[in-house]
Write a protein that holds these residues in place. Structure first.
Motif, mmCIF file in Angstrom:
data_model
loop_
_atom_site.group_PDB
_atom_site.id
_atom_site.type_symbol
_atom_site.label_atom_id
_atom_site.label_comp_id
_atom_site.label_asym_id
_atom_site.label_seq_id
_atom_site.Cartn_x
_atom_site.Cartn_y
_atom_site.Cartn_z
ATOM 1 N N LEU A 133 0.846 -1.193 0.000
ATOM 2 C CA LEU A 133 0.000 0.000 0.000
ATOM 3 C C LEU A 133 0.882 1.243 0.000
ATOM 4 O O LEU A 133 0.599 2.221 -0.694
ATOM 5 C CB LEU A 133 -0.903 0.004 1.242
ATOM 6 N N ALA A 134 1.963 1.187 0.797
ATOM 7 C CA ALA A 134 2.869 2.334 0.901
ATOM 8 C C ALA A 134 4.278 1.858 1.195
ATOM 9 O O ALA A 134 4.477 0.892 1.946
ATOM 10 C CB ALA A 134 2.403 3.295 1.990
ATOM 11 N N THR A 135 5.246 2.540 0.612
ATOM 12 C CA THR A 135 6.658 2.336 0.907
ATOM 13 C C THR A 135 7.200 3.678 1.376
ATOM 14 O O THR A 135 7.182 4.658 0.617
ATOM 15 C CB THR A 135 7.420 1.836 -0.327
ATOM 16 N N ILE A 136 7.652 3.717 2.621
ATOM 17 C CA ILE A 136 8.034 4.972 3.264
ATOM 18 C C ILE A 136 9.552 5.055 3.354
ATOM 19 O O ILE A 136 10.194 4.174 3.948
ATOM 20 C CB ILE A 136 7.419 5.057 4.675
ATOM 21 N N LEU A 137 10.137 6.092 2.778
ATOM 22 C CA LEU A 137 11.585 6.256 2.845
ATOM 23 C C LEU A 137 11.984 6.794 4.209
ATOM 24 O O LEU A 137 11.446 7.821 4.666
ATOM 25 C CB LEU A 137 12.081 7.178 1.732
ATOM 26 N N VAL A 138 12.908 6.086 4.852
ATOM 27 C CA VAL A 138 13.281 6.405 6.230
ATOM 28 C C VAL A 138 14.793 6.355 6.396
ATOM 29 O O VAL A 138 15.511 5.753 5.587
ATOM 30 C CB VAL A 138 12.624 5.428 7.226
ATOM 31 N N ALA A 170 7.601 -3.874 17.491
ATOM 32 C CA ALA A 170 8.527 -3.154 16.613
ATOM 33 C C ALA A 170 9.960 -3.363 17.077
ATOM 34 O O ALA A 170 10.247 -3.342 18.273
ATOM 35 C CB ALA A 170 8.190 -1.673 16.590
ATOM 36 N N GLN A 171 10.834 -3.545 16.116
ATOM 37 C CA GLN A 171 12.253 -3.682 16.427
ATOM 38 C C GLN A 171 12.958 -2.336 16.424
ATOM 39 O O GLN A 171 13.928 -2.140 17.160
ATOM 40 C CB GLN A 171 12.926 -4.615 15.413
ATOM 41 N N LYS A 172 12.466 -1.394 15.623
ATOM 42 C CA LYS A 172 13.160 -0.119 15.478
ATOM 43 C C LYS A 172 12.200 0.992 15.085
ATOM 44 O O LYS A 172 11.213 0.762 14.377
ATOM 45 C CB LYS A 172 14.262 -0.237 14.421
ATOM 46 N N GLY A 173 12.521 2.191 15.544
ATOM 47 C CA GLY A 173 11.829 3.387 15.100
ATOM 48 C C GLY A 173 12.695 4.144 14.119
ATOM 49 O O GLY A 173 13.821 4.537 14.443
ATOM 50 N N TRP A 174 12.204 4.332 12.915
ATOM 51 C CA TRP A 174 12.929 5.042 11.871
ATOM 52 C C TRP A 174 12.412 6.467 11.741
ATOM 53 O O TRP A 174 11.264 6.760 12.095
ATOM 54 C CB TRP A 174 12.752 4.339 10.522
ATOM 55 N N HIS A 175 13.237 7.336 11.187
ATOM 56 C CA HIS A 175 12.827 8.717 10.926
ATOM 57 C C HIS A 175 12.323 8.854 9.493
ATOM 58 O O HIS A 175 13.023 8.498 8.543
ATOM 59 C CB HIS A 175 13.996 9.678 11.159
ATOM 60 N N PHE A 176 11.111 9.356 9.340
ATOM 61 C CA PHE A 176 10.490 9.576 8.031
ATOM 62 C C PHE A 176 11.049 10.862 7.419
ATOM 63 O O PHE A 176 11.019 11.915 8.055
ATOM 64 C CB PHE A 176 8.974 9.676 8.219
ATOM 65 N N VAL A 213 2.383 -1.982 4.696
ATOM 66 C CA VAL A 213 3.067 -0.692 4.693
ATOM 67 C C VAL A 213 4.493 -0.983 5.121
ATOM 68 O O VAL A 213 4.718 -1.598 6.165
ATOM 69 C CB VAL A 213 2.397 0.320 5.651
ATOM 70 N N GLN A 214 5.464 -0.569 4.315
ATOM 71 C CA GLN A 214 6.843 -0.953 4.583
ATOM 72 C C GLN A 214 7.769 0.259 4.667
ATOM 73 O O GLN A 214 7.567 1.269 3.992
ATOM 74 C CB GLN A 214 7.346 -1.902 3.497
ATOM 75 N N ALA A 215 8.761 0.125 5.547
ATOM 76 C CA ALA A 215 9.822 1.125 5.636
ATOM 77 C C ALA A 215 10.914 0.766 4.641
ATOM 78 O O ALA A 215 11.205 -0.409 4.422
ATOM 79 C CB ALA A 215 10.379 1.166 7.056
ATOM 80 N N PHE A 216 11.513 1.782 4.054
ATOM 81 C CA PHE A 216 12.610 1.582 3.105
ATOM 82 C C PHE A 216 13.796 2.421 3.588
ATOM 83 O O PHE A 216 13.928 3.583 3.235
ATOM 84 C CB PHE A 216 12.186 1.993 1.697
ATOM 85 N N PRO A 217 14.667 1.819 4.423
ATOM 86 C CA PRO A 217 15.802 2.581 4.966
ATOM 87 C C PRO A 217 16.848 2.868 3.894
ATOM 88 O O PRO A 217 17.101 2.043 3.011
ATOM 89 C CB PRO A 217 16.377 1.649 6.042
ATOM 90 N N PHE A 218 17.449 4.056 3.981
ATOM 91 C CA PHE A 218 18.553 4.394 3.086
ATOM 92 C C PHE A 218 19.469 5.379 3.794
ATOM 93 O O PHE A 218 19.094 6.012 4.782
ATOM 94 C CB PHE A 218 18.039 4.966 1.765
ATOM 95 N N GLU A 219 20.700 5.479 3.296
ATOM 96 C CA GLU A 219 21.685 6.361 3.911
ATOM 97 C C GLU A 219 21.616 7.738 3.267
ATOM 98 O O GLU A 219 21.639 7.873 2.043
ATOM 99 C CB GLU A 219 23.085 5.790 3.768
ATOM 100 N N CYS A 220 21.541 8.759 4.108
ATOM 101 C CA CYS A 220 21.466 10.127 3.600
ATOM 102 C C CYS A 220 21.828 11.100 4.713
ATOM 103 O O CYS A 220 21.961 10.727 5.876
ATOM 104 C CB CYS A 220 20.055 10.444 3.093
ATOM 105 N N SER A 221 21.986 12.354 4.328
ATOM 106 C CA SER A 221 22.015 13.454 5.293
ATOM 107 C C SER A 221 20.713 14.230 5.107
ATOM 108 O O SER A 221 20.381 14.636 3.981
ATOM 109 C CB SER A 221 23.219 14.363 5.058
ATOM 110 N N TRP A 222 19.973 14.408 6.186
ATOM 111 C CA TRP A 222 18.686 15.106 6.160
ATOM 112 C C TRP A 222 18.775 16.270 7.136
ATOM 113 O O TRP A 222 19.384 16.151 8.201
ATOM 114 C CB TRP A 222 17.560 14.148 6.567
#
Length: 331
Positions: A133-138, A170-176, A213-222
């Motif tokens: 349904l949704a893929t959330i970049l985190v 939940a195993q982890k809280g990610w930042h949206f 609904v899935q989280a999609f972790p990636f490396e970045c500077s935000w």
């Protein structure tokens, strides 16, 4: 792909500057914040770009008619009388997305410097494979659960819910980071009218109904840019990337944004105690005294004997002679 860009917010924490310009139009290293958001779309073919408005709508229209967004068609979804939130704003624009397949929704005021410039394309492909349904970049951020609410997911990155408090299982809280890919099915969970939130209303309803609904972790500077202090600190940090002789993915991403969206050449240089990021046509009188960061947009000028420290000067803005200012934007 089709894209929904959220640009209706009032930017209340960034007042008084957002009383002059809507936040997506405020310059960050000489180009509007919206340009930094659009940079995330680099390398993807954009069929339809839909921008919602509420606060200073004419200036949002002018901004996107000026920006080289490269979308095949540009549309506006104007909200009148009531700001509708992320869910309601998307619902109000549903006619642009029905029948168009999966699409991207993102904030119009984010500064995200990804390590992998193709990350959105990869996330979109992953989204299609999974049928989510949704893929959330985190991203990983230690402030989740304290300063920020989190996207709480299990070990397989399946999202269980949202908020500052950890969710059972939940195993982890990610930042949206403000970017997500959505299936058209999302409209089953958005009311036909009225205000709603895409995460806490629509996606929570989808999760409860058994949709993925899935989280999609990636490396970045935000970077946080919501208030004047954070905006200036983010500007200074990004200027340091530009000024550094060392290669970095952050520098590469910023240079690509300036190349795509700056109306003229931009130079980053160290001059005495100052870090300068200045457009080619900007003029700074030699008697002006500058410390810290100075960003000057196209056609701007700094008058004689001005004393400036950590100042951002917008496009076409003149700083009069003898002005003294610190930690301030002139728009």
């Amino acid at each position: 792909m089709n894209v929904m860009l959220l640009a209706a917010g009032e930017g209340t924490r960034l007042r008084p500057y957002t009383e002059i310009l809507p936040k997506p139009a405020i310059p960050f290293l000489t180009v509007p914040l919206a340009a930094h958001s659009l940079s995330a779309l680099r390398g993807n073919t954009i069929n339809k770009l839909v921008v919602n408005t509420y606060h200073l709508p004419k200036k949002i229209h002018e901004l996107f008619h000026t920006l080289p967004h490269k979308a095949q068609s540009l549309h506006f979804s104007d909200e009148v009388g009531q700001i509708l939130g992320s869910g309601g704003g998307l619902g109000n624009a549903r006619k642009h997305f029905i029948g168009g397949g999966d699409f991207v929704m993102m904030n119009a005021d984010e500064v995200i410097l990804p390590k992998d410039p193709q990350i959105l394309k990869k996330a979109f492909e992953h989204h299609k494979r999974t049928g989510a349904l949704a893929t959330i970049l985190v991203m990983d951020d230690s402030r989740v659960g304290t300063q920020f609410g989190g996207v709480w997911a299990n070990s397989q990155n399946k999202v269980l819910g949202f908020g500052k408090s950890a969710i059972s299982g939940a195993q982890k809280g990610w930042h949206f980071v403000g970017v997500q890919i959505l299936s058209e099915k999302i409209f089953d969970y958005i009311p036909l009218s009225g205000e709603s939130n895409i995460l806490y209303d629509a996606l929570v309803a989808g999760i409860q109904n058994g949709d993925l609904v899935q989280a999609f972790p990636f490396e970045c500077s935000w970077f946080e840019t919501g208030n004047p202090k954070d905006f200036l600190e983010a500007s200074e940090k990004c200027s340091q990337y530009l000024l550094s002789p060392q290669a970095s993915f952050q520098k590469e991403a910023l240079l690509a944004t300036l190349k795509d969206f700056a109306p003229e050449a931009v130079e980053a240089k160290i001059q005495g105690k100052a870090h300068l990021v200045i457009s080619k046509s900007s003029q700074i009188e030699t008697s002006a005294q500058v410390e810290g960061l100075l960003v000057c947009g196209k056609g701007s000028s700094v008058g004689a004997n001005a004393r400036l420290k950590n100042v951002i000067v917008g496009t076409g803005v003149t700083i009069p002679a003898n002005t003294e200012a610190s930690d301030k934007m002139f728009l």
